[in-house]
Design an enzyme around this catalytic site. Sequence first.
Site, short mmCIF file in Angstrom:
data_model
loop_
_atom_site.label_atom_id
_atom_site.label_comp_id
_atom_site.label_asym_id
_atom_site.label_seq_id
_atom_site.Cartn_x
_atom_site.Cartn_y
_atom_site.Cartn_z
N ARG A 1 26.39 38.95 18.67
CA ARG A 1 27.69 39.56 18.41
C ARG A 1 28.05 40.51 19.55
NH1 ARG A 1 29.62 40.06 13.20
NH2 ARG A 1 31.45 40.92 14.26
N HIS B 1 36.89 34.63 10.52
CA HIS B 1 35.98 35.59 11.17
C HIS B 1 35.55 34.99 12.51
CE1 HIS B 1 33.39 38.86 11.70
NE2 HIS B 1 32.58 38.74 10.67
N CYS C 1 25.35 35.11 8.65
CA CYS C 1 26.04 36.16 9.42
C CYS C 1 25.60 37.56 9.03
CB CYS C 1 27.55 36.00 9.28
SG CYS C 1 28.19 36.31 7.63
N ARG D 1 39.52 45.08 11.51
CA ARG D 1 38.77 44.40 10.44
C ARG D 1 39.64 44.57 9.20
NH1 ARG D 1 33.38 42.74 9.88
NH2 ARG D 1 32.46 42.99 7.81
N ASP E 1 26.25 32.02 3.50
CA ASP E 1 26.78 33.37 3.51
C ASP E 1 26.67 33.93 2.10
OD1 ASP E 1 27.98 35.70 4.33
OD2 ASP E 1 29.91 34.81 4.86
N GLN F 1 32.42 36.33 14.71
CA GLN F 1 31.14 35.94 14.16
C GLN F 1 30.78 34.50 14.56
OE1 GLN F 1 28.71 37.62 12.14
NE2 GLN F 1 27.65 35.79 12.86
#
Length: 313
Positions: free
Chosen positions: A299, A141, A271, A114, A232, A144
Amino acid sequence: MTVPMSSPKHFLDIADLDASALNGIIAAARAMKDARKGRPRGQRETDEPLRGRMLALIFERPSTRTRVSFEVGMRQLGGETLVLSSNDMQLGRGETIADTARVLSRYVDAIMIRAARHSHLTELAAAAAVPVINGLTNLTHPCQVMADVMTLEEHLGPLRNLTVSWVGDGNNVAASWIQAVGRMGGRLRIGAPEELAPVPEVMAWARAQGADVSLMTSPEEAVEGADCVITDAWVSMHDTDGETRHNLLKPYQVNGALMGLAKPNAKFMHCLPAHRGEEVTDEVMDSRNSLIWDEAENRLHVQKSILLHCLGA
């Protein structure tokens, strides 16, 4: 005679895989999810396909869902995890990313990072002798969005038949959504202020693929007739211009009035983590058409499937 080593099978971006591979990952995730219904969360898969395998998890950015889903998923598959932050390693004291990759490749079977910057991901993957998985960067990402696509298809059918609206900051998740539509089909309408539009490179990629992706500044235009509306947080971990972003994005809040312009019973996704009352209202977050908890659960299943894809199990 020395036999050349095969290149590791990375999962860096959705654009790197074709539709068949992406749909295969989602189908396998769905099958594993169905097979686990009614079983304890901590119970391992019967065949433990990753038994004896070790996954290193590197966190340059904080995480809840990414860390928990990869840790739980790896353990359900029979493997183990090693969690590291930049401060835990010499990487935080000047060792190069490439040298870190070469060392870790001697200890573990795969690496998830990450990353604070996308270049950290690509440098790690270029030097690693084991698969590297993109757990988030400032540009994309993909894990996701694979979970997002899985979730949407569970409720509404194949992505290729759907119109998806992205409202707000054209950030890393939006970029991976552009790549998903470019590879798997469907229509994506992005409503974002000009200052926060997706990076030109990803829009150019979408045009080159012939993807049905439209960019507009009106959130109302973007949402009209959509099957699903996605947003988001207005300020991400790598952003330093919070006040400016809030001012630009206030008109892009997803509320009941905006959702009313989408199709009847249109779905909502986010998300997480969400800043309730900013990019989205409680009315939308907690509605019967909100898929946020299914999205978060998926996920786990998608990342298990990505691990199996990368490790060839």
